[in-house]
Each structure stands twice: as C-alpha cells, then as structure tokens.
Design an enzyme around this catalytic site. Structure first.
Site, PDB file in Angstrom:
ATOM      1  N   ASP A   7      19.383 -16.238   0.883  1.00 35.15           N
ATOM      2  CA  ASP A   7      18.174 -17.186  -0.170  1.00 35.15           C
ATOM      3  C   ASP A   7      17.970 -18.325   0.075  1.00 35.15           C
ATOM      4  OD1 ASP A   7      20.734 -19.077  -0.627  1.00 35.15           O
ATOM      5  OD2 ASP A   7      20.602 -18.817  -2.384  1.00 35.15           O
ATOM      6  N   CYS A  64      24.246 -17.762   1.750  1.00 33.48           N
ATOM      7  CA  CYS A  64      23.660 -18.420   0.443  1.00 33.48           C
ATOM      8  C   CYS A  64      24.370 -19.632   0.945  1.00 33.48           C
ATOM      9  CB  CYS A  64      23.594 -18.330  -0.507  1.00 33.48           C
ATOM     10  SG  CYS A  64      25.493 -17.623  -1.303  1.00 33.48           S
ATOM     11  N   GLY A  65      24.040 -21.162   0.275  1.00 38.00           N
ATOM     12  CA  GLY A  65      24.460 -22.155   0.658  1.00 38.00           C
ATOM     13  C   GLY A  65      26.475 -22.064   0.609  1.00 38.00           C
ATOM     14  N   THR A  66      26.636 -20.898  -0.221  1.00 38.43           N
ATOM     15  CA  THR A  66      28.691 -21.258  -0.193  1.00 38.43           C
ATOM     16  C   THR A  66      28.752 -20.194   0.470  1.00 38.43           C
ATOM     17  OG1 THR A  66      28.578 -20.300  -2.911  1.00 38.43           O
ATOM     18  CG2 THR A  66      28.847 -23.167  -2.447  1.00 38.43           C
ATOM     19  N   HIS A  97      41.568  -5.610   9.478  1.00 39.20           N
ATOM     20  CA  HIS A  97      42.253  -4.945   8.171  1.00 39.20           C
ATOM     21  C   HIS A  97      41.942  -4.405   6.903  1.00 39.20           C
ATOM     22  CE1 HIS A  97      46.324  -7.369   9.640  1.00 39.20           C
ATOM     23  NE2 HIS A  97      46.404  -6.297  10.367  1.00 39.20           N
ATOM     24  N   ARG A 108      25.706 -23.899   3.378  1.00 40.04           N
ATOM     25  CA  ARG A 108      26.318 -25.606   3.170  1.00 40.04           C
ATOM     26  C   ARG A 108      27.694 -26.080   3.492  1.00 40.04           C
ATOM     27  NH1 ARG A 108      23.314 -25.025  -1.948  1.00 40.04           N
ATOM     28  NH2 ARG A 108      20.502 -25.295  -1.414  1.00 40.04           N
ATOM     29  N   HIS A 132      46.163   0.155   7.837  1.00 39.04           N
ATOM     30  CA  HIS A 132      45.083  -0.329   7.361  1.00 39.04           C
ATOM     31  C   HIS A 132      44.216   0.126   6.165  1.00 39.04           C
ATOM     32  CE1 HIS A 132      46.780  -3.883   8.774  1.00 39.04           C
ATOM     33  NE2 HIS A 132      46.748  -3.256   9.109  1.00 39.04           N
TER      34      HIS A 132
END
Ligand code: RB5
Length: 148
Positions: A7, A64-66, A97, A108, A132
């Site tokens: 984004d 994205c930001g986070t 794994h 950010r 796994h």
C-alpha cells in the site's frame, strides 16, 4: 518470479526492494500500488496472494506500514502462508519450518538495511520438509475445513 505489492505505507520500501532485486538479477512483478496516494492494503495483499496461489509467482513480498494488515489479507488467499518478519531469524525459520511463500514487511517498523537482509534471508532459505511437511499439510487441511 517474485510477486511484490504494497500500500502507500510500503511504497517507498517496495521501490528499494525492487532496486535490490534488480541488482541481484531476480525476476519480479510489481502488483502496485504505483503511487504514494493513500490506498487500501487488502487490494495488494490479495493481488500478490493470488499470484502466488495460482503459481504465477513462486514467492511473494507484501509491505504496508506495519506489515500486519497486508499479511492478514494475503493469508486469506487459499494456499498462501504469509509470514510477517521483523528479523532474519524469523525469515530463515519461516522458510525452513513453515515453507512460507509470502514475506510481509512493516515499512514503518524496519529500516531499509534490515528489510533488505530479511528479503535476502527469506529468498535464500529452503524448506526443510520432514516433520515440518506434516505440519504444513495440517495447515492446508485446516484451510480446507474452514472453507467446507
Ligand atoms: C496505512 O495507514 C496503514 O494502516 C497500513 O499501511 C498498515 O500499517 C495496516 O496494517
């Protein structure tokens, strides 16, 4: 081929990652966004997720930001295992794994230097298989049951 999308919050880091992939000679396709105008991260999480799910892309990178909203969105696409990573250890082990096929980054949260190292680790690490593989298959079974 690597599918990449972000984004507006991840736009600048996406540009840096694409320049890095160019330097490495790795093929990628940019699924947007293409400007810094405010936009909605689920659109790009879905686009990258579908590219990976369909086999058009081998791996995906979403930003994205986070990194949270776009990873949640990508994970709604069948067959996607998107992992939000803020360190190289997580990037290595989610490949070894979890056989993660999409890397999510928070632009950010991370500096560009660490973000590029995380990308290199994610792209350069193979799935271990073995026990796994059984666990990853259980994730796929869970996904099937949820859709039934
Ligand atoms: C956009 O402002 C921001 O909410 C988005 O980039 C992301 O951090 C959401 O999870």
């Amino acid at each position: 081929m690597i599918a990449i999308g972000s984004d507006h919050g991840g736009f600048q880091l996406k540009q840096e990652i694409m320049a890095h992939l160019d330097e490495l000679g790795l093929a990628y396709k940019d699924y947007g966004t293409y400007t810094e105008d405010s936009c909605d991260y689920p659109v790009y999480g879905e686009a990258v997720g579908r590219a990976v799910s369909s086999g058009e892309a081998e791996r995906g990178i979403v930003i994205c930001g986070t990194g949270i909203g776009i990873s949640i969105s990508a994970n709604k696409v069948k067959g996607v295992r998107a992992a939000l990573c803020g360190d190289c250890y997580s990037a290595e082990y989610t490949r070894r794994h979890n056989d993660a096929n999409v890397l999510a980054l928070g632009a950010r949260v991370l500096g560009p230097g660490l973000a590029l190292k995380i990308v290199d680790t994610f792209l350069g690490t193979d799935f271990e298989g073995g026990r796994h593989a059984r666990r990853v298959a259980l994730i796929a079974e869970l996904e099937e049951r949820e859709r039934a």
